[in-house]
Design a protein around this motif. Sequence first.
Motif, PDB file in Angstrom:
ATOM      1  N   SER A 167       0.829  -1.200   0.000  1.00  0.00           N
ATOM      2  CA  SER A 167       0.000   0.000   0.000  1.00  0.00           C
ATOM      3  C   SER A 167       0.871   1.260   0.000  1.00  0.00           C
ATOM      4  CB  SER A 167      -0.949  -0.010   1.198  1.00  0.00           C
ATOM      5  OG  SER A 167      -0.266  -0.283   2.397  1.00  0.00           O
ATOM      6  N   GLY A 168       0.221   2.428  -0.048  1.00  0.00           N
ATOM      7  CA  GLY A 168       0.956   3.696  -0.044  1.00  0.00           C
ATOM      8  C   GLY A 168       0.515   4.671  -1.139  1.00  0.00           C
ATOM      9  N   ALA A 169      -0.258   4.184  -2.120  1.00  0.00           N
ATOM     10  CA  ALA A 169      -0.614   5.046  -3.255  1.00  0.00           C
ATOM     11  C   ALA A 169      -1.546   6.180  -2.864  1.00  0.00           C
ATOM     12  CB  ALA A 169      -1.238   4.210  -4.373  1.00  0.00           C
ATOM     13  N   ARG A 170      -2.144   6.132  -1.671  1.00  0.00           N
ATOM     14  CA  ARG A 170      -3.008   7.246  -1.259  1.00  0.00           C
ATOM     15  C   ARG A 170      -2.219   8.547  -1.147  1.00  0.00           C
ATOM     16  NH1 ARG A 170      -5.177   5.859   4.685  1.00  0.00           N
ATOM     17  NH2 ARG A 170      -5.710   3.888   3.666  1.00  0.00           N
ATOM     18  N   MET A 171      -0.932   8.430  -0.925  1.00  0.00           N
ATOM     19  CA  MET A 171      -0.095   9.618  -0.845  1.00  0.00           C
ATOM     20  C   MET A 171       0.387  10.085  -2.222  1.00  0.00           C
ATOM     21  SD  MET A 171      -0.573   9.873   2.251  1.00  0.00           S
ATOM     22  CE  MET A 171       0.109  10.328   3.857  1.00  0.00           C
ATOM     23  N   GLY A 172      -0.083   9.438  -3.277  1.00  0.00           N
ATOM     24  CA  GLY A 172       0.415   9.730  -4.615  1.00  0.00           C
ATOM     25  C   GLY A 172       0.170  11.142  -5.131  1.00  0.00           C
ATOM     26  N   PRO A 173      -1.076  11.655  -5.063  1.00  0.00           N
ATOM     27  CA  PRO A 173      -1.335  12.937  -5.735  1.00  0.00           C
ATOM     28  C   PRO A 173      -0.424  14.080  -5.308  1.00  0.00           C
ATOM     29  CG  PRO A 173      -3.399  11.843  -5.218  1.00  0.00           C
ATOM     30  CD  PRO A 173      -2.308  11.022  -4.578  1.00  0.00           C
ATOM     31  N   TRP A 174      -0.249  14.280  -4.007  1.00  0.00           N
ATOM     32  CA  TRP A 174       0.616  15.393  -3.617  1.00  0.00           C
ATOM     33  C   TRP A 174       2.059  15.149  -3.963  1.00  0.00           C
ATOM     34  CZ3 TRP A 174      -0.954  19.925  -3.688  1.00  0.00           C
ATOM     35  CH2 TRP A 174      -2.263  20.247  -3.296  1.00  0.00           C
ATOM     36  N   ALA A 175       2.484  13.895  -3.942  1.00  0.00           N
ATOM     37  CA  ALA A 175       3.869  13.591  -4.325  1.00  0.00           C
ATOM     38  C   ALA A 175       4.096  13.866  -5.808  1.00  0.00           C
ATOM     39  CB  ALA A 175       4.203  12.139  -3.989  1.00  0.00           C
ATOM     40  N   ILE A 176       3.106  13.556  -6.638  1.00  0.00           N
ATOM     41  CA  ILE A 176       3.254  13.874  -8.075  1.00  0.00           C
ATOM     42  C   ILE A 176       3.305  15.386  -8.256  1.00  0.00           C
ATOM     43  CG2 ILE A 176       2.188  13.721 -10.368  1.00  0.00           C
ATOM     44  CD1 ILE A 176       0.954  11.080  -9.557  1.00  0.00           C
ATOM     45  N   ARG A 177       2.419  16.083  -7.555  1.00  0.00           N
ATOM     46  CA  ARG A 177       2.444  17.552  -7.669  1.00  0.00           C
ATOM     47  C   ARG A 177       3.818  18.096  -7.285  1.00  0.00           C
ATOM     48  NH1 ARG A 177      -3.072  16.950  -5.381  1.00  0.00           N
ATOM     49  NH2 ARG A 177      -4.568  17.635  -6.955  1.00  0.00           N
ATOM     50  N   GLN A 178       4.338  17.645  -6.138  1.00  0.00           N
ATOM     51  CA  GLN A 178       5.624  18.169  -5.678  1.00  0.00           C
ATOM     52  C   GLN A 178       6.736  17.868  -6.683  1.00  0.00           C
ATOM     53  OE1 GLN A 178       6.458  17.141  -1.624  1.00  0.00           O
ATOM     54  NE2 GLN A 178       8.144  18.588  -1.482  1.00  0.00           N
ATOM     55  N   ALA A 179       6.717  16.651  -7.224  1.00  0.00           N
ATOM     56  CA  ALA A 179       7.754  16.288  -8.197  1.00  0.00           C
ATOM     57  C   ALA A 179       7.620  17.078  -9.488  1.00  0.00           C
ATOM     58  CB  ALA A 179       7.693  14.791  -8.490  1.00  0.00           C
ATOM     59  N   SER A 180       6.425  17.656  -9.719  1.00  0.00           N
ATOM     60  CA  SER A 180       6.180  18.358 -10.993  1.00  0.00           C
ATOM     61  C   SER A 180       6.645  19.809 -10.981  1.00  0.00           C
ATOM     62  CB  SER A 180       4.671  18.335 -11.310  1.00  0.00           C
ATOM     63  OG  SER A 180       3.989  19.319 -10.540  1.00  0.00           O
ATOM     64  N   TRP A 181       7.068  20.304  -9.818  1.00  0.00           N
ATOM     65  CA  TRP A 181       7.381  21.737  -9.738  1.00  0.00           C
ATOM     66  C   TRP A 181       8.496  22.166 -10.683  1.00  0.00           C
ATOM     67  CZ3 TRP A 181       7.413  22.142  -3.651  1.00  0.00           C
ATOM     68  CH2 TRP A 181       6.108  21.929  -3.188  1.00  0.00           C
ATOM     69  N   GLY A 182       9.404  21.244 -10.994  1.00  0.00           N
ATOM     70  CA  GLY A 182      10.504  21.590 -11.887  1.00  0.00           C
ATOM     71  C   GLY A 182      10.161  21.444 -13.367  1.00  0.00           C
ATOM     72  N   LEU A 183       8.928  21.065 -13.681  1.00  0.00           N
ATOM     73  CA  LEU A 183       8.521  20.914 -15.082  1.00  0.00           C
ATOM     74  C   LEU A 183       7.992  22.241 -15.614  1.00  0.00           C
ATOM     75  CD1 LEU A 183       6.702  17.459 -14.872  1.00  0.00           C
ATOM     76  CD2 LEU A 183       9.092  17.943 -15.435  1.00  0.00           C
ATOM     77  N   TYR A 184       8.243  22.502 -16.898  1.00  0.00           N
ATOM     78  CA  TYR A 184       7.874  23.768 -17.521  1.00  0.00           C
ATOM     79  C   TYR A 184       6.795  23.547 -18.586  1.00  0.00           C
ATOM     80  CZ  TYR A 184      11.828  25.900 -15.133  1.00  0.00           C
ATOM     81  OH  TYR A 184      12.688  26.373 -14.173  1.00  0.00           O
ATOM     82  N   PRO A 185       6.122  24.622 -19.023  1.00  0.00           N
ATOM     83  CA  PRO A 185       4.942  24.444 -19.884  1.00  0.00           C
ATOM     84  C   PRO A 185       5.210  24.164 -21.360  1.00  0.00           C
ATOM     85  CG  PRO A 185       5.236  26.753 -19.297  1.00  0.00           C
ATOM     86  CD  PRO A 185       6.239  25.981 -18.497  1.00  0.00           C
ATOM     87  N   TYR A 186       6.419  24.504 -21.860  1.00  0.00           N
ATOM     88  CA  TYR A 186       6.620  24.388 -23.305  1.00  0.00           C
ATOM     89  C   TYR A 186       7.281  23.052 -23.668  1.00  0.00           C
ATOM     90  CZ  TYR A 186       8.220  25.331 -28.042  1.00  0.00           C
ATOM     91  OH  TYR A 186       8.448  25.262 -29.391  1.00  0.00           O
ATOM     92  N   SER A 187       6.727  22.368 -24.672  1.00  0.00           N
ATOM     93  CA  SER A 187       7.295  21.101 -25.117  1.00  0.00           C
ATOM     94  C   SER A 187       8.111  21.303 -26.383  1.00  0.00           C
ATOM     95  CB  SER A 187       6.182  20.098 -25.410  1.00  0.00           C
ATOM     96  OG  SER A 187       6.684  19.004 -26.155  1.00  0.00           O
TER      97      SER A 187
END
Lengths: 312, 312, 312, 312, 312, 312
Positions: E52-72
């Motif tokens: 188990s542990g996936a309940r903590m997924g959404p905020w962890a994905i958000r936090q990991a996404s902070w370094g991603l930028y909008p342009y591809s």
Amino acid sequence: MKIEYPGIVPEEQMPRFSGRPSFMKLPWWGKDMDVSVAVIGVPFDGGTTFQSGARMGPWAIRQASWGLYPYSRVHRISLADARLADAGDLRVVPMSVPDTLMLVEHQLGAFPGGTRFLALGGDHSVTLGLLRDVVRRRGPVGLIHFDAHSDLWDELWGQRYNHATVFRRAWEEGLILPDRTIQVGIRGSLDHPDEDGEADRLGILQVSTDTWLSQGTRTTIHQIRNRVGRGPVYLSVDLDVVDPAYAPGTGTPEAGGPSSHMLLSVLRGLAGLSFVGADVVELAPPLDPTIASGLVAATVAQEALFLLTLAP
Amino acid sequence: MKIEYPGIVPEEQMPRFSGRPSFMKLPWWGKDMDVSVAVIGVPFDGGTTFQSGARMGPWAIRQASWGLYPYSRVHRISLADARLADAGDLRVVPMSVPDTLMLVEHQLGAFPGGTRFLALGGDHSVTLGLLRDVVRRRGPVGLIHFDAHSDLWDELWGQRYNHATVFRRAWEEGLILPDRTIQVGIRGSLDHPDEDGEADRLGILQVSTDTWLSQGTRTTIHQIRNRVGRGPVYLSVDLDVVDPAYAPGTGTPEAGGPSSHMLLSVLRGLAGLSFVGADVVELAPPLDPTIASGLVAATVAQEALFLLTLAP
Amino acid sequence: MKIEYPGIVPEEQMPRFSGRPSFMKLPWWGKDMDVSVAVIGVPFDGGTTFQSGARMGPWAIRQASWGLYPYSRVHRISLADARLADAGDLRVVPMSVPDTLMLVEHQLGAFPGGTRFLALGGDHSVTLGLLRDVVRRRGPVGLIHFDAHSDLWDELWGQRYNHATVFRRAWEEGLILPDRTIQVGIRGSLDHPDEDGEADRLGILQVSTDTWLSQGTRTTIHQIRNRVGRGPVYLSVDLDVVDPAYAPGTGTPEAGGPSSHMLLSVLRGLAGLSFVGADVVELAPPLDPTIASGLVAATVAQEALFLLTLAP
Amino acid sequence: MKIEYPGIVPEEQMPRFSGRPSFMKLPWWGKDMDVSVAVIGVPFDGGTTFQSGARMGPWAIRQASWGLYPYSRVHRISLADARLADAGDLRVVPMSVPDTLMLVEHQLGAFPGGTRFLALGGDHSVTLGLLRDVVRRRGPVGLIHFDAHSDLWDELWGQRYNHATVFRRAWEEGLILPDRTIQVGIRGSLDHPDEDGEADRLGILQVSTDTWLSQGTRTTIHQIRNRVGRGPVYLSVDLDVVDPAYAPGTGTPEAGGPSSHMLLSVLRGLAGLSFVGADVVELAPPLDPTIASGLVAATVAQEALFLLTLAP
Amino acid sequence: MKIEYPGIVPEEQMPRFSGRPSFMKLPWWGKDMDVSVAVIGVPFDGGTTFQSGARMGPWAIRQASWGLYPYSRVHRISLADARLADAGDLRVVPMSVPDTLMLVEHQLGAFPGGTRFLALGGDHSVTLGLLRDVVRRRGPVGLIHFDAHSDLWDELWGQRYNHATVFRRAWEEGLILPDRTIQVGIRGSLDHPDEDGEADRLGILQVSTDTWLSQGTRTTIHQIRNRVGRGPVYLSVDLDVVDPAYAPGTGTPEAGGPSSHMLLSVLRGLAGLSFVGADVVELAPPLDPTIASGLVAATVAQEALFLLTLAP
Amino acid sequence: MKIEYPGIVPEEQMPRFSGRPSFMKLPWWGKDMDVSVAVIGVPFDGGTTFQSGARMGPWAIRQASWGLYPYSRVHRISLADARLADAGDLRVVPMSVPDTLMLVEHQLGAFPGGTRFLALGGDHSVTLGLLRDVVRRRGPVGLIHFDAHSDLWDELWGQRYNHATVFRRAWEEGLILPDRTIQVGIRGSLDHPDEDGEADRLGILQVSTDTWLSQGTRTTIHQIRNRVGRGPVYLSVDLDVVDPAYAPGTGTPEAGGPSSHMLLSVLRGLAGLSFVGADVVELAPPLDPTIASGLVAATVAQEALFLLTLAP
């Protein structure tokens, strides 16, 4: 009389996990030593824009390097036959990029003119100080730059000196020769569309991770060798060029990168180029509880020593 | 009457994260059982020359194996139809390699003659004890050895029995047939140039990681099959053969290795060879806080069970 | 001319996380130095009976010590005024306790007669080698031993030399004077009831964790001082004496222990005793991903340096 | 004929880090065994309201218990003289609290009437199933409950069965006798002021962490003994009762708690009470990368075995 | 007047490691906003069958996404030009899959009809609720499903709703069109031989990891595009599709998978398909102490946003 | 119309591990809100002199705070009845202490005059900016400072603004009133003997950890209350005041400290003092893989909110 190492018995008799804690267990550098390449640590992370921690990089690379040996099966030479030494860490001012850059350049000036350096970072901002010393000694250089990011921003939060602007500054200061400069492994999303063509506008050649992985090792090696030619060239490897699976311990990891084998294979294909200096930067030890990230950094640094030793 | 497992309800009804903690949830072995392959742990790290921790390997491999199932899509057989059991751990003497090797060989002698073993290490030094038992039962064998290191040193710090000398000893004792022996995945730097040709001098074939990755899976499978032929063959997999990204939890990691998919693909191509024993060694659980390293070891061990089961 | 450290600028100007990696950034020892106390690492875990990893202890203690400073508010002295040096690591043979003990004793013989040692372990078995050197120089000693375990077993798995038998051997060899020996912090369950009275039968005084915590710091200090008196005394601190909350990074942790403050407070009350040597052992760095365990070991080692410096 | 353990040599000869993986290396339970106390795992975390992970608790407690021995210095008895066994894990349905509670109760019914249980959780919701079995066998019981939280909520998100409501349900079902029930270690902030007096309204005595730490061990022991008296009593220990420094590996940690020494000291003072069952719950192994949390759980469980064995 | 973010200065001036904690620092969604794609978290792990542990997924994905930028660089569009928002988390009932599925569907009903969703899991069972909403709005859909497992079981432990049965339920409920459904990356061992042909029997196309890796990126892209055609299609990515080296932080890791680069490359080749919704599930943050697993999940989610934005 | 939170359902119905990620799930602050206390993050570690990482502190404290509730059993008030809000993070310039201090002061100026702040650090250097704002609003203040270090250095490496000099600067700038200032928990070794009397010379009262632990909670509370009297007072808590067992996740940990219970108990005794602002600083999340350090920081911050709310 020299006292290189505080050891009761010769270093060679010690298990590799013990004894002299230098990079690859090289002898310590001393002021009267004549070395061809000096390994130096630059324990600085004041230029970091995302996760900090790279100030702990140099000793972590050294520790991860203890299991590495001097002879290369690929190059068929032994570092034991080169005049190498670990000169310890440079002094930095943790809260100032400009002061640290001046200190880096100043301290390197204490070495004899012919000394070349392999620097262990530290964040990428330190490369500017290193390049200034290199160029002072030998004039402008070509650049082989492995990185997920181009580090060509002009400024960030009003700050012109940090790890995201280092090669913009180097370009402006005339330290690197754009037509002999190549950036390999660039990937990831951008803040503005304009960034996409920036290297082009500066006359710098970029090879994206996608291109690298689709064209393969051999073509990439040729591309690099063609670009930099025979003149003096500096090697700068940002650890985040490899995929975070291989090196999660870095401040700005970028998913979707090459393996460490791919990076090492390309590096091994660069023997014979006129390397005049090198750095391996951006290991942030607190961000990886295993030895893996440090081991990639150390193995890349070892390869850089081979390249420096093999340079004409 | 047997009491294989302390379970109120049948093991099949238990969630895989609970219940019988054996390898892949196999039945426990008992003295009157007729098994074709027995899984045994060898919890020893007294032969380790760099980072210790492999003594904790067997239970970590077992725990990581709980999510593995008996049917292979590749081989189209189920281990549920084979006579397999987990015989627990062998007794070792943590502070003595020679005593442990004798104990390993002695304890294996308690099994019926036809039993084959899949051993879960433990450091690589235990393979010598395992091979002695195999050879006592069936005579000298061919060897398929996956490893970043050749383990052919003669001695280290005056010690002839450790994980870096195991195949030199096996060669000297006539346990392995050099012309049916192949080492795959060898890489990394060496202490002396002489080491480079050592396998050659002993008549052992080496396939480096570079060769493996450039020639690909299919060629490597053919190369191995050609080398070992139809006779009895032993499989020894040092976890450090895969890149530290896949298995940082090992005592002497070596950057620049293959992926676990590459290793598993080659193993899956070896079905039908006459495997008489196998081991998966050098998992050091404290060195990886995630399940990843253990899962590679467990999946390789599962594949070894398929190979042992499919052996003629 | 000495080259103590490979530094371009004086060590004092370097941030504490960089520069000379010695214990507390002491100067390296050299063969012609006259030191009162030498710090030495003994990177050995071949005598470990539960979880391994202590071979990585010495450098981890050194690294954790970089943030420690020379002046003690309690003792009101500065180590900067003492003649101290870090003499690096002793050579060990990772797979042999007896060989390592001989090597330890032999290498210590290379130091001038008056040198005293603070040893950084390594597992507790190395204390036997250290004590032999101490006793050779000064005759039998009293012992202050902080530990969760008495280490008085006679043998384990037929092995007489390991970290669970070290003080039985020291007692047999006459290295320690039982009536001047005290073991503090003993706790945990036992294999046989007989073990409970064993220290008593050997004439050694034990203070359990329960007694220590209920009688308090002051009484415990008096008890220790009374026991060891004015003669030469050796200090041996097994890191597992503190609760695993404070130091999970040790091979045989035992729940229900004192805090590091309690341990440090008692140590600080022992100033003025005639310490002739000391060790801090059983830090197993891979077992704690944080700096906490190493920091306790380093702070205890720092306190041992104060005690050795203050000894008459 | 029994095959308790898949071991070639007797378990006693095996190093403690190897061999039979049962709790404290107890024999496995078998259907024809007459045991006084059976250890059972309840690998369930479906009743968890904050961080999950407790389903992995039972095997982690077992693994952490391998270094524990049978003889208690405090109680001066050995568990080797009691009839104890590890009966493995109970079957659970990970996604249903009610189904799991029924299963727990049903499976316990398979044991002879006089068997008592030490349950290793799992989250606290499983205690309801355990209590139902205990009460079916022996009638309503007193309760000694160590926890940071009272677990007396009526429901959460419309769910009446979860780890925050377990003792409300036990009270409603008449399983526990309020005037012989005591909750020790309660602390932390509350959602509504009403919660503060809830235990009081239910006739349950609460001792807060503050009270416990200020009145000390001895008074707390008396308070508990007085409360529960001579009748049958159940012991339930939620690992989060100790401070997160001692056990960060739990789903709802609460800062400001007692040390493990304080908890163990109180438990050791409860010998002689009529314990008819016990549980140690809420270890969530993924939340602590060290052995520390598991070791506290295992040592508390060991103490519970002493208490169950010493019960009249 | 809106108060989207509690910031004193505009979000754009904040370092990326600070400020608004939404996915990729998107604006928060508000009830009167007209968004084309809403990012929503579904913090649920009650349908997990292994770790188990996936309940903590959404905020962890958000936090990991902070370094991603909008342009591809690949798609040459910027998400800054799309109408995107982060709508926070959906309410779930942690201990009930069916209740959670109803809640998920119900809450999504509160959004305007044209809104599409990118869901951040949570375990895979939540996809059923998401699909029900999608189909209610737009009718049955094609499915592109990246996963190591087919999730086509009928039931487990008598439970019909969990992360191993989700696509069997979706098939039964007519939510997905089998002839426009493709599962990519399937691998690993099976419980019964029958499972091997199950997708086939249901009319679903499977591409194993072996096939994917041997046929390469381009062929796989064509295969997917051909399968799903021009109609509405849903994208579901289980993080365990990539190798555990890239994402150890997932509940049922399976060795021998593709790299994150391979996954991202295939995803980037799917631009222009008619994506009507997407999810990235099964990140279990406690199982990876580094940012690596979260970063793969975040980068895949970012790519899903590009695909949703580029859908006709 | 306000859109405080991007939630479909009211925050109260969400499990605590999900939903609004603010501190203690407080409402977000908006420009038109009238709040008595605003929580603000100051994500800065550019003033760190040893291990970096504190820039990640604010969100880690928020995440650790989700399990905290509004009602205090000790103070018998609920924060739900106070006008509190989380105002997000302040903008900082990661590579410049002086610029950051100006920015901090400037941004705080945007709040109405009566707003008080609870700041979540960030390293201790940010306190200077916070104090400047407080003093601008209310004049010089008393100071209650919990810390292992006095932070009274004059400069370090020529840098006058960093986390080791913050209270020297505050003293020089007249921000704090020495005769109403008290530093509690000071311990550890010093670089020079002179440092020992420095607080004294500045007219600041210091209570060492030793004094605190020997005199106990009650006396310490009285000592603090007497020192600061009835005037306005600022509370600054450096997380390293507690022992590293409780909070290893901090940049300059110091062994031998108090427990979190001792710290919380003293804080709870300070209700009624005229607190005008508070901070909790020096949590460095990458240095602790567990929630423990963050939970201490969050619980201390929660207590600070009670103290600010209870201030006259």
